[in-house]
Design a protein around this motif. Sequence first.
Motif, PDB file in Angstrom:
ATOM      1  N   THR A 114      -4.713  -2.733  -4.367  1.00 41.66           N
ATOM      2  CA  THR A 114      -4.703  -4.200  -4.332  1.00 41.66           C
ATOM      3  C   THR A 114      -3.293  -4.781  -4.278  1.00 41.66           C
ATOM      4  OG1 THR A 114      -4.807  -4.255  -6.755  1.00 41.66           O
ATOM      5  CG2 THR A 114      -6.891  -4.390  -5.569  1.00 41.66           C
ATOM      6  N   TYR A 115      -2.271  -3.962  -4.483  1.00 42.15           N
ATOM      7  CA  TYR A 115      -0.904  -4.472  -4.516  1.00 42.15           C
ATOM      8  C   TYR A 115      -0.464  -4.954  -3.132  1.00 42.15           C
ATOM      9  CZ  TYR A 115       4.172  -4.612  -4.907  1.00 42.15           C
ATOM     10  OH  TYR A 115       5.482  -5.027  -4.868  1.00 42.15           O
ATOM     11  N   ARG A 116       0.170  -6.138  -3.071  1.00 42.62           N
ATOM     12  CA  ARG A 116       0.654  -6.705  -1.817  1.00 42.62           C
ATOM     13  C   ARG A 116       2.033  -6.117  -1.475  1.00 42.62           C
ATOM     14  NH1 ARG A 116      -1.125 -11.678  -0.025  1.00 42.62           N
ATOM     15  NH2 ARG A 116       0.381 -11.278   1.633  1.00 42.62           N
ATOM     16  N   ASP A 118       3.557  -5.896   1.265  1.00 42.22           N
ATOM     17  CA  ASP A 118       4.350  -6.673   2.214  1.00 42.22           C
ATOM     18  C   ASP A 118       5.330  -7.603   1.495  1.00 42.22           C
ATOM     19  OD1 ASP A 118       1.765  -7.824   1.492  1.00 42.22           O
ATOM     20  OD2 ASP A 118       2.391  -9.570   2.633  1.00 42.22           O
ATOM     21  N   ARG A 119       5.024  -7.949   0.233  1.00 39.46           N
ATOM     22  CA  ARG A 119       5.908  -8.828  -0.543  1.00 39.46           C
ATOM     23  C   ARG A 119       6.967  -8.048  -1.317  1.00 39.46           C
ATOM     24  NH1 ARG A 119       1.323 -12.819  -3.274  1.00 39.46           N
ATOM     25  NH2 ARG A 119       0.566 -13.764  -1.333  1.00 39.46           N
ATOM     26  N   LYS A 153      -7.523   2.071   4.476  1.00 40.38           N
ATOM     27  CA  LYS A 153      -6.966   0.721   4.295  1.00 40.38           C
ATOM     28  C   LYS A 153      -5.672   0.572   5.079  1.00 40.38           C
ATOM     29  CE  LYS A 153      -5.128  -2.305   0.624  1.00 40.38           C
ATOM     30  NZ  LYS A 153      -3.765  -2.462   1.184  1.00 40.38           N
ATOM     31  N   TRP A 154      -4.789   1.574   4.989  1.00 38.91           N
ATOM     32  CA  TRP A 154      -3.520   1.487   5.693  1.00 38.91           C
ATOM     33  C   TRP A 154      -3.693   1.591   7.200  1.00 38.91           C
ATOM     34  CZ3 TRP A 154      -0.768   4.915   1.560  1.00 38.91           C
ATOM     35  CH2 TRP A 154      -0.219   4.069   0.577  1.00 38.91           C
ATOM     36  N   ASP A 157      -4.491  -1.761   8.268  1.00 38.96           N
ATOM     37  CA  ASP A 157      -3.263  -2.555   8.256  1.00 38.96           C
ATOM     38  C   ASP A 157      -2.400  -2.254   9.491  1.00 38.96           C
ATOM     39  OD1 ASP A 157      -3.771  -3.932   5.907  1.00 38.96           O
ATOM     40  OD2 ASP A 157      -2.679  -2.520   4.633  1.00 38.96           O
ATOM     41  N   THR A 162      -0.453  -5.677   9.462  1.00 37.68           N
ATOM     42  CA  THR A 162      -0.397  -6.419   8.205  1.00 37.68           C
ATOM     43  C   THR A 162       0.095  -5.500   7.090  1.00 37.68           C
ATOM     44  OG1 THR A 162      -2.736  -5.894   7.835  1.00 37.68           O
ATOM     45  CG2 THR A 162      -2.239  -8.021   8.841  1.00 37.68           C
ATOM     46  N   GLY A 163       0.192  -6.034   5.864  1.00 31.82           N
ATOM     47  CA  GLY A 163       0.640  -5.239   4.732  1.00 31.82           C
ATOM     48  C   GLY A 163       2.034  -4.677   4.984  1.00 31.82           C
TER      49      GLY A 163
END
Length: 357
Positions: A114-116, A118-119, A153-154, A157, A162-163
Amino acid sequence: MSASRKLASFRLPPLPTVGELIKLYNLRAEKQLSQNFLLDLKLTDKIVRQAGSLRDAHVCEVGPGPGGLTRSILNAGATDLLVVEKDTRFIPGLKLLSEAAPGKLRIVHGDILTYRMDRGFPSNISTPWEGDPPNLHIIGNLPFSVSTPLIIKWLEDIANRTGPFMHGRTRLTLTFQKEVAERLTASTGSKQRSRLSVMAQYLCTVRNCFTIPGRAFVPKPEIDVGVVHFTPLVQPKIQQPFKLVERVVRNIFQFRRKHCHKGVEKLFPEACRIELTQEMMQKADVDPILRPTELTIPHIKALADAYAHLCSREPSLNTYEYREELGMKHLTRQKYAPMDTLMDSPSSAPPSPLQPC
């Protein structure tokens, strides 16, 4: 000495060994979290080398645990290492490493699912997708319980940019159960060819680097571990939305020992299953009696393109799921259990929940 030479020659000061830290903080691998510690720094160094040069690199390490791989990443010259750890027991040991490498190690207590990410890194490290990959790497000795959902998930992305892939074609170097590593890199026609093979290889160059014997881990797992390296492709080999490709591939490989048309059939409601399957196979020009493991990426591309064409013509196909239809039939049978004979007759069969044709 130049700044880059200093970074390249950085070595951690003398510290307690990983084994000593485990004893110091009374750390035990949690079986329910599928944790296995890798204490041999020669092996963690070898994993890190598969990522390529980490000089001045930004790195995200997934699940650092007691910090063996973390040490190898820092010693390889990473200038900025972000570690994401879910288990609070490992935070004190990681803080010790952070103090030994001032300004280089950032610790996030959180769940990588769940960690973002990209930030987590500055935008100025980004590179154009069509150019060289950014100097950003994802590295991790993944718990077996999260390795497959995490790579899916990756991959999504990557498809959507994304991510962590907002920064460009970020490379990944990860550990998996040996059989999962073999599936990710399996070639067409091999016994290990699977849904994972296709999903990874249509989006990335995938390389099975080497195998770590289970005895190298504490506690020793029952299987060996494979190290896999991913580099996203400039252009995916299938130009369709990730979810659509995943649906086609998932349905085809659910009957991996049967002819591929058996899985394709389950993309369509029963009322028009046969005719739409024939149309899709003909439009894709794929032999319907090929086994799923015999399908090449160009075969899958042709099938995905044909399916996308049918979905554009019949939008209701986009939300159809065979398993949901199966579940509704099962519930209907339970509800009308005393009427089994009646329900089995064609005239009284319950209508399909979706009748696009």
